[in-house]
Write a protein that holds these residues in place. Structure first.
Motif, PDB file in Angstrom:
ATOM      1  N   VAL A 148       4.259   6.125  -0.083  1.00 23.52           N
ATOM      2  CA  VAL A 148       2.864   6.255  -0.467  1.00 23.52           C
ATOM      3  C   VAL A 148       2.717   7.122  -1.716  1.00 23.52           C
ATOM      4  N   LEU A 191      -4.592   1.869  -7.884  1.00 25.88           N
ATOM      5  CA  LEU A 191      -5.312   2.294  -6.683  1.00 25.88           C
ATOM      6  C   LEU A 191      -6.425   1.312  -6.333  1.00 25.88           C
ATOM      7  N   ARG A 194      -4.751  -1.549  -4.578  1.00 25.08           N
ATOM      8  CA  ARG A 194      -4.445  -1.236  -3.179  1.00 25.08           C
ATOM      9  C   ARG A 194      -5.708  -1.324  -2.319  1.00 25.08           C
ATOM     10  N   TYR A 215      -2.308   3.967   3.319  1.00 21.33           N
ATOM     11  CA  TYR A 215      -3.511   4.120   2.491  1.00 21.33           C
ATOM     12  C   TYR A 215      -4.763   3.860   3.328  1.00 21.33           C
ATOM     13  N   ILE A 220      -8.314   6.509  -1.101  1.00 23.16           N
ATOM     14  CA  ILE A 220      -8.327   5.970  -2.460  1.00 23.16           C
ATOM     15  C   ILE A 220      -9.598   6.373  -3.193  1.00 23.16           C
TER      16      ILE A 220
END
Length: 310
Positions: A148, A191, A194, A215, A220
């Motif tokens: 991560v 990000l 993701r 995540y 985020i």
């Protein structure tokens, strides 16, 4: 009206054409647009009209397209099972079965050495950067994408290497502030990607990418303002301290608008998973980018200013 099934040679021709098209898609040409980061050095150096620099940057771009396609093929080979449960990636040539593993492996074995050999023939320093890029992506595919935050940082480093290679091929001094700006800018993009993957896959997120289990949208959303701010701050430092013309500060609003526009589209149109869609399809974003380039080039041509900031 003839029936194509009555003509076996037509069927064979169609199958060959389909297979070739699938192999081309395996190279992911739509994602080659990411390699325009090679041109940033050319833009900010002010040598954008010098033919030798333009030619060298174009060669660098082509070589990065070849090596990045090698990475994409390798990634698809290793992630074929995960891609098959993704609502979009399942249509990729390997995941869908349009291209066999053997065919993909043969393409990889041919493409990767050609890319590296041509790079060394072109410029040794450039070849060193492109080799690091390939090795880093192999490590990413095998291990680093499972850690991560590190996964996003590795992707960002890949874009930084593109920019570094751009400076190398035109023999210009590398700007640390630009590299830091690009690093955080691409973290911002990564990000958002993701976050969109979490939204798209829902309960299947862990099966497609185990790292997505680490995540969350909340995490985020907390990190995004930090990396976006860092990108803008470091670009501003560049315009104030490194650029050869203080009027480069005029490009800051375009940089800020571009990031905010992308964030808006990520939330409004769910394009975060495919940044290249924004770059080629969103008219306001394209106009803003063209304006940014126009301002930067115009400023570089200004020889005498009526006044200067102290």
């Amino acid at each position: 009206m003839y029936n194509k099934f009555d003509y076996p040679e037509l069927l064979i021709s169609e199958r060959k054409a389909t297979n070739i098209n699938s192999m081309v898609r395996l190279f992911r040409p739509k994602q080659w647009i990411k390699n325009i980061f090679v041109f940033l050095a050319l833009l900010f150096s002010g040598n954008i009209i010098e033919l030798s620099h333009v030619v060298n940057s174009c060669i660098g771009l082509i070589l990065f397209c070849l090596i990045s396609s090698s990475v994409y093929i390798l990634n698809d080979l290793l992630d074929i099972n995960a891609d098959r449960i993704h609502p979009i990636k399942k249509f990729r040539p390997l995941a869908s079965g349009a291209v066999s593993k053997v065919q993909a492996l043969v393409l990889l074995i041919i493409l990767c050495p050609i890319s590296l050999v041509l790079s060394f023939w072109f410029n040794y320093n450039f070849a060193a950067v492109i080799s690091v890029y390939f090795i880093l992506n192999v490590l990413y595919t095998i291990k680093l994408k499972k850690i991560v935050i590190v996964d996003i940082m590795v992707i960002s480093t890949g874009f930084v290497l593109r920019v570094i290679s751009g400076y190398i091929v035109i023999n210009e001094e590398i700007s640390l502030w630009i590299l830091l700006c690009i690093f955080f800018l691409t973290m911002f993009l990564g990000l958002n990607k993701r976050k969109q993957e979490i939204h798209t896959l829902n309960s299947n997120a862990k099966e497609h990418r185990k790292i997505l289990n680490e995540y969350s949208v909340e995490l985020i959303n907390q990190i995004l303002p930090i990396v976006a701010s860092c990108s803008i701050i470091f670009y501003s430092f560049y315009t104030f301290q490194v650029s050869k013309n203080i009027w480069m500060v005029l490009t800051i609003p375009s940089v800020i608008y571009g990031m905010l526009r992308y964030q808006y589209l990520s939330l409004k149109s769910n394009v975060g998973e495919n940044p290249e869609i924004v770059l080629v399809n969103d008219i306001p974003f394209i106009v803003n980018f063209v304006l940014l380039v126009f301002i930067a080039i115009t400023i570089k041509f200004i020889k005498a200013l009526p006044f200067a900031f102290s």
